[in-house]
Structures are given as structure tokens and as C-alpha cells.
Design an enzyme around this catalytic site. Structure first.
Site, mmCIF file in Angstrom:
data_model
loop_
_atom_site.group_PDB
_atom_site.id
_atom_site.type_symbol
_atom_site.label_atom_id
_atom_site.label_comp_id
_atom_site.label_asym_id
_atom_site.label_seq_id
_atom_site.Cartn_x
_atom_site.Cartn_y
_atom_site.Cartn_z
ATOM 1 C CG HIS A 1 -7.557 -7.648 11.842
ATOM 2 N ND1 HIS A 1 -7.898 -6.995 12.998
ATOM 3 C CD2 HIS A 1 -6.438 -7.048 11.372
ATOM 4 C CE1 HIS A 1 -7.001 -6.041 13.234
ATOM 5 N NE2 HIS A 1 -6.110 -6.053 12.261
ATOM 6 N N GLY B 1 0.832 -1.197 0.000
ATOM 7 C CA GLY B 1 0.000 0.000 0.000
ATOM 8 C C GLY B 1 0.867 1.247 0.000
ATOM 9 N NE ARG C 1 -5.243 -6.977 7.206
ATOM 10 C CZ ARG C 1 -4.613 -6.312 8.183
ATOM 11 N NH1 ARG C 1 -4.933 -5.050 8.429
ATOM 12 N NH2 ARG C 1 -3.672 -6.883 8.879
ATOM 13 C CD GLU D 1 -10.180 1.309 10.137
ATOM 14 O OE1 GLU D 1 -10.072 0.550 11.115
ATOM 15 O OE2 GLU D 1 -9.375 1.294 9.178
ATOM 16 C CG ASP E 1 -7.607 0.423 3.939
ATOM 17 O OD1 ASP E 1 -8.382 -0.407 4.445
ATOM 18 O OD2 ASP E 1 -6.545 0.774 4.472
HETATM 19 O O1 F6P Z 1 -4.760 -0.787 5.666
HETATM 20 C C1 F6P Z 1 -5.442 -1.965 5.906
HETATM 21 C C2 F6P Z 1 -6.021 -1.983 7.285
HETATM 22 O O2 F6P Z 1 -6.718 -3.199 7.438
HETATM 23 C C3 F6P Z 1 -6.886 -0.769 7.644
HETATM 24 O O3 F6P Z 1 -8.176 -0.870 7.090
HETATM 25 C C4 F6P Z 1 -6.825 -0.831 9.148
HETATM 26 O O4 F6P Z 1 -7.009 0.443 9.721
HETATM 27 C C5 F6P Z 1 -5.441 -1.313 9.418
HETATM 28 O O5 F6P Z 1 -4.993 -1.964 8.264
HETATM 29 C C6 F6P Z 1 -5.342 -2.249 10.589
HETATM 30 O O6 F6P Z 1 -4.004 -2.564 10.812
HETATM 31 P P1 F6P Z 1 -3.517 -3.659 11.846
HETATM 32 O O7 F6P Z 1 -3.396 -4.951 11.096
HETATM 33 O O8 F6P Z 1 -2.206 -3.160 12.305
HETATM 34 O O9 F6P Z 1 -4.531 -3.766 12.950
#
Ligand code: F6P
Length: 368
Positions: A292, A124, A295, A244, A149
Site C-alpha cells: 500500500h 475503478g 497508493r 502481484e 493499476d
Molecule cells: O486496485 C488497487 C489495488 O491497490 C490493487 O493493486 C491491489 O491488488 C488492491 O487494490 C489491494 O486492495 P486492498 O486495499 O483491499 O488491500
């Protein structure tokens, strides 16, 4: 004329996103098909910066066999990290203070020592800024844009986004039935950092009643009015999707953590909205944070395809002698854009975009 390539390296940086393994597979196959070798750097640049901690040395060979059967898998076989930026690497001094140093020269030296002629950096905003610096210092680098994102400039979409939105939409669908059964307000907090793409797209597709995004600071009274209006018209439940990074007109982002060398951690935006809504409407309100989960899991077809196209295009770009560029989707084509035009720039939701206008036409409130 660029020097002949014999070996390329690939790494994945920042938060993981569904589709990373598909990129890795495409890069490895496209490179091997040109007679090149491929190595992978473990965990962003940690495989170099903390090489002694890796029993395998931190830089591993990637053969056809290493990437067999991984296209549909979430995560990244190389590992990733979203801290320890090599351009501002935190080092604790004897007196306890922390100073940040630039370790990019070490990365270039380690790659040259490993016989690497070029790097494909998948990541990113942060990872692409690092890639840009390495390219400025003379390393041949091609960037591949990644983030759930969807907030990277110069590409219409990033892989990982579609999977995150698809998952969030399915969650909103599921919340409808329980919200309606209990006549509750359900607040769903989704990721996206300072951009509202995930909230906007999943909120519209999931037929939310209000969508709160960072680009449109909200007035909680307006959101409460929407819930009360629905109540009076016989719709006894409401679904509110909150990015968020959503913030009230008179307030700031909801931050849960700040650490040196890391991006600030957002969280709590949904709970803040739910708490106020419950008080203003008198309706029982619950919050769900998707976090998460957005993701993880298998990438959608569209993310897989984009990731495979990006990976193949990155290798094509190197074969054409390109460096200091990022592959970007400009439908129906993939184009090359200079990394220095991407680094440090964020793409937010345009508040006059067709998607925002469509949401308004559908009666969805943005709390403004
Ligand atoms: O950039 C991707 C992301 O998932 C964001 O949407 C979120 O704010 C952040 O990473 C969360 O990061 P971490 O894995 O450190 O909790």
C-alpha cells in the site's frame, strides 16, 4: 433537453489513489463557478447505504473552503471503500446464509431526496460498473477513471498510476545498492492486480533484470538462468520485479483472501518467486513487498494535472448535458466514452507493445 442542475454529488470508490483529492477540488470549483452546489457522499456509497451510522448524515456539503489546500494530498477527503458493492450488497439471513441484493434504487432515491441532479463517480472498474447501472436507471452520471493499476479500458492512463510507478522505481533504485553490496537477489513485489503496468514501467525505469507480469506467465527456470548468467558474467546481484498478479506457466495467481462481496486479494507472488529462485540459483534472495505504500503520498505533477483535468472535464460534460459517460484521456484531448463500453472490461499490457519490446531489447527477461 436535460433538466437544469442545481446540485451535484461526488463520491470516490475502490482503493484510494493519489490524485483523488485533486479531482474533488476540480469538481467542486468548476461546479461552484457554474453556480451549482456540490455534496460529497462519504466512503463510496456507504454514506447512503449506512446513513444512520454517520453523525453528519453521510452526505456532506462541499464548499470552496472544504477543498482548499487539498490538491497535493494523497487519499480522499470523502473516504472510500472497496467492499459492500450496492449492486450485490451482502445481507446475512437469519439462518446465517448470505444473499446479495441490489440497493441501487435506494441510492437514486436518497440522492433525489437530497436535491442532487447529477453524480460524478470517481473510481475503478467496480465503481464505474455501479455508475453505469445508476445511469441506466435514469440518474445523470459522469464517471472519472481512477486506479494505480492503470487497467481501465478506453483511457490511455488513469491518475494514480504515475505516482505508484514513480515510487516503485525509486524503491528499485534503492534496492540496487543493497543488492550489489550483498551480492543478493532482490525480488520486489508490486501491485497492479491482474495487469502488469506498474511492474513493467517501474521495472524498465529501475533497470530490473527480470520483470514478471500476469500477461506473460513465467518459467522460473528461465528467470534462474538469467540470474546465473549474470553471476557468470561478474554481475553478482539481480533485481527481479514481480507483479502481484504474476503466475507461473503451470500455475495460478497467488491469492491470500476470498470474501463474499470483495475482489479476491492477491499476495505472495514475490515470495513464491524468491523461494524457488534461491533453491535454483543457490543465491541468497530477499523479498520486498511495496504494497500500500504505492497508493499513499503526494501525487506526482502528472497525476495532479490529469486529476484536475478529469474533474473539470466531468463538470463540463454535465453542463453539456452528458450522462452515462466517462471522461478519458486520448492525448492531447480528454474525450467522453460510454460507461457501458468501460464497465467490466480490463486493459492488460499488450505483449507486443513497444514497451515490452523495448524491455526485451534491453535484455530484460520476462521469464518466457
Ligand atoms: O486496485 C488497487 C489495488 O491497490 C490493487 O493493486 C491491489 O491488488 C488492491 O487494490 C489491494 O486492495 P486492498 O486495499 O483491499 O488491500
Amino acid at each position: 433537453m436535460a433538466a437544469e442542475i442545481q446540485t451535484i454529488a461526488i463520491n470516490t470508490g475502490g482503493g484510494d489513489a493519489p490524485g483523488l483529492n485533486a479531482v474533488i477540488r476540480a469538481v467542486v470549483l468548476a461546479a461552484h463557478n457554474r453556480g451549482w452546489n456540490v455534496v460529497g457522499i462519504r466512503d463510496g456509497y456507504d454514506g447512503i447505504l449506512h446513513a444512520s451510522e454517520y453523525p453528519d448524515g453521510g452526505i456532506i456539503p462541499l464548499t470552496r473552503a472544504s477543498v482548499r489546500g487539498i490538491t497535493h494530498l494523497g487519499g480522499t477527503i470523502l473516504g472510500t471503500t472497496n467492499h459492500g458493492n450496492p449492486l450485490a450488497f451482502p445481507v446475512t439471513q437469519p439462518d446465517g446464509t448470505i444473499v446479495e441484493i441490489d440497493r441501487s434504487d435506494e441510492i437514486i432515491a436518497a440522492l433525489r431526496k437530497a436535491g442532487v441532479g447529477a453524480l460524478v463517480a470517481v473510481g475503478g472498474d467496480g465503481s464505474l460498473s455501479i455508475a453505469n447501472r445508476l445511469a441506466e436507471k435514469g440518474l445523470r452520471v459522469v464517471g472519472v477513471p481512477k486506479t494505480i493499476d492503470n487497467d481501465l479500458d478506453k483511457t490511455v492512463i488513469t491518475f494514480g498510476f504515475d505516482t505508484a510507478v514513480t515510487f516503485a522505481t525509486e524503491c528499485i533504485d534503492r534496492l540496487h545498492s543493497t543488492a550489489e553490496s550483498h551480492r543478493r537477489v532482490m525480488v520486489v513485489e508490486v501491485m497492479g492486480r491482474y495487469a502488469g503496468w506498474i511492474a513493467l514501467n517501474s521495472g524498465i525505469a529501475g533497470t530490473a533484470d527480470a520483470i514478471l507480469i500476469p500477461e506473460i506467465p513465467y518459467d522460473i527456470n528461465k528467470v534462474a538462468e538469467k540470474v546465473i548468467w549474470r553471476e557468470r558474467s561478474g554481475r553478482k546481484f539481480s533485481i527481479i520485479v514481480v507483479a502481484e498478479g504474476a503466475r507461473p506457466k503451470d500455475g495460478d495467481y497467488s491469492v491470500i483472501g476470498r470474501e463474499i462481496g470483495r475482489a479476491e486479494r492477491l499476495g505472495g507472488a514475490g515470495a513464491r518467486v524468491a523461494d524457488k529462485l534461491e533453491r535454483l540459483t543457490g543465491k541468497e534472495t530477499r523479498t520486498v513487498v511495496l504494497g500500500h505504500l504505492q497508493r499513499g503520498g503526494t501525487p506526482t505533477t502528472s497525476d495532479r494535472l490529469l486529476a484536475l483535468r478529469f474533474g473539470a472535464a466531468a463538470v463540463r460534460a454535465l453542463a453539456e448535458g452528458q450522462s452515462g459517460i466517462m471522461v478519458a484521456l486520448d492525448p492531447p484531448d480528454i474525450r467522453y466514452v460510454p460507461l457501458n463500453e468501460v464497465a467490466g472490461r480490463m486493459r492488460c499490457v499488450p505483449t507486443d507493445s513497444d514497451t515490452v519490446l523495448a524491455a526485451r531489447d534491453l535484455g530484460i527477461s520476462f521469464g518466457d
